[in-house]
Design a protein around this motif. Structure first.
Motif, short mmCIF file in Angstrom:
data_model
loop_
_atom_site.label_atom_id
_atom_site.label_comp_id
_atom_site.label_asym_id
_atom_site.label_seq_id
_atom_site.Cartn_x
_atom_site.Cartn_y
_atom_site.Cartn_z
N PHE A 60 34.61 1.77 -12.14
CA PHE A 60 34.00 0.72 -12.95
C PHE A 60 33.27 -0.33 -12.13
N GLY A 61 33.33 -0.22 -10.82
CA GLY A 61 32.60 -1.12 -9.94
C GLY A 61 31.40 -0.42 -9.33
N GLN A 62 31.62 0.20 -8.19
CA GLN A 62 30.53 0.85 -7.46
C GLN A 62 29.82 1.93 -8.29
N GLN A 63 30.56 2.66 -9.12
CA GLN A 63 29.94 3.77 -9.87
C GLN A 63 29.53 3.35 -11.28
N GLN A 64 29.64 2.09 -11.59
CA GLN A 64 29.16 1.51 -12.85
C GLN A 64 29.64 2.26 -14.09
N GLY A 65 30.94 2.62 -14.11
CA GLY A 65 31.53 3.25 -15.28
C GLY A 65 31.17 4.70 -15.46
N ALA A 66 30.97 5.42 -14.36
CA ALA A 66 30.57 6.82 -14.46
C ALA A 66 31.29 7.68 -13.42
N ILE A 67 31.41 8.96 -13.75
CA ILE A 67 31.90 9.98 -12.83
C ILE A 67 30.85 11.08 -12.82
N TYR A 68 30.62 11.64 -11.66
CA TYR A 68 29.66 12.73 -11.51
C TYR A 68 30.41 14.05 -11.45
N ILE A 69 29.97 14.99 -12.29
CA ILE A 69 30.52 16.34 -12.30
C ILE A 69 29.33 17.28 -12.32
N GLY A 70 29.28 18.17 -11.33
CA GLY A 70 28.11 19.05 -11.23
C GLY A 70 26.88 18.20 -10.97
N PHE A 71 25.84 18.43 -11.73
CA PHE A 71 24.59 17.69 -11.56
C PHE A 71 24.40 16.63 -12.63
N ARG A 72 25.49 16.24 -13.31
CA ARG A 72 25.37 15.26 -14.38
C ARG A 72 26.24 14.05 -14.14
N ARG A 73 25.79 12.95 -14.69
CA ARG A 73 26.54 11.69 -14.67
C ARG A 73 27.20 11.55 -16.03
N HIS A 74 28.49 11.31 -16.05
CA HIS A 74 29.24 11.19 -17.30
C HIS A 74 29.83 9.78 -17.39
N ASN A 75 29.54 9.08 -18.48
CA ASN A 75 30.12 7.76 -18.69
C ASN A 75 31.61 7.88 -18.94
N VAL A 76 32.34 6.90 -18.46
CA VAL A 76 33.79 6.88 -18.58
C VAL A 76 34.17 5.71 -19.49
N ASN A 77 35.03 5.98 -20.46
CA ASN A 77 35.57 4.92 -21.32
C ASN A 77 36.92 4.51 -20.77
N ASP A 78 37.15 3.21 -20.70
CA ASP A 78 38.41 2.68 -20.20
C ASP A 78 39.36 2.55 -21.38
N ARG A 79 40.41 3.33 -21.38
CA ARG A 79 41.39 3.28 -22.47
C ARG A 79 42.78 3.08 -21.89
N PHE A 80 43.59 2.34 -22.63
CA PHE A 80 44.95 2.14 -22.20
C PHE A 80 45.93 2.90 -23.08
N PHE A 81 45.51 3.25 -24.29
CA PHE A 81 46.38 3.99 -25.19
C PHE A 81 45.95 5.45 -25.22
N ILE A 82 46.87 6.33 -24.93
CA ILE A 82 46.63 7.76 -25.04
C ILE A 82 47.72 8.31 -25.95
N LYS A 83 47.31 9.11 -26.94
CA LYS A 83 48.28 9.70 -27.86
C LYS A 83 49.35 10.44 -27.08
N THR A 84 50.61 10.18 -27.44
CA THR A 84 51.74 10.86 -26.81
C THR A 84 52.66 11.39 -27.90
N CYS A 85 53.09 12.62 -27.74
CA CYS A 85 53.97 13.27 -28.70
C CYS A 85 55.43 12.90 -28.41
N TYR A 86 56.16 12.45 -29.42
CA TYR A 86 57.55 12.10 -29.18
C TYR A 86 58.46 13.34 -29.18
N HIS A 87 57.95 14.51 -29.63
CA HIS A 87 58.75 15.73 -29.57
C HIS A 87 58.79 16.31 -28.16
N CYS A 88 57.62 16.52 -27.56
CA CYS A 88 57.56 17.21 -26.26
C CYS A 88 57.18 16.27 -25.10
N GLN A 89 56.85 15.03 -25.42
CA GLN A 89 56.47 14.01 -24.43
C GLN A 89 55.16 14.31 -23.71
#
Length: 140
Positions: A88-117
């Motif tokens: 989010f600093g030097q790469q301005q919110g992006a990751i490069y994969i292959g020949f493309r630049r992909h924007n990254v969203n900053d999230r703190f909540f990720i769905k988690t299953c309480y059955h299998c964790q």
């Protein structure tokens, strides 16, 4: 936008049974980490020095665009605070994969299953919960 699922087309699945979904997903996650490190030298340097970069979930989404079907991946990654700063600093919110630049969203909540964790789904979508009932405790 998601990442094209084409980034996984070169994965060698030799020796992995096609019905062994967990091994296939683990290989895919490892391959994605390697592809991120390949095109992001600052992240690679930190990773090589012990910083965390882990794929925690993959979600495939089929879409149509201009009359053509294609599949995108949503990739959830867990990173160390320093790698987060680079993305989010030097790469301005992006990751490069292959020949493309992909924007990254900053999230703190990720769905988690309480059955299998596991992350990326809830208990109502859990395949393991349908196979076996997970014991629960009641507090009184």
């Amino acid at each position: 936008h998601g990442v094209s699922s084409d980034i996984l087309k070169d994965i060698d699945l030799e020796g992995v049974a096609h019905n062994d979904d967990q091994k296939v997903r683990d290989l895919e996650k490892h391959e994605i980490v390697m592809k991120i490190l390949e095109k992001n030298p600052l992240i690679k340097e930190l990773y090589d020095n012990g910083h965390t970069l882990t794929v925690v979930y993959l979600k495939r989404v089929s879409r149509k665009s201009n009359g053509q079907d294609f599949t995108e991946l949503t990739i959830g990654i867990k990173v160390s605070p320093r790698i987060h700063q680079v993305i989010f600093g030097q790469q301005q919110g992006a990751i490069y994969i292959g020949f493309r630049r992909h924007n990254v969203n900053d999230r703190f909540f990720i769905k988690t299953c309480y059955h299998c964790q596991m992350v990326g789904h809830t208990s109502s979508e859990c395949k393991d919960a349908k196979k076996k009932k997970v014991p629960t405790a009641t507090l009184r």
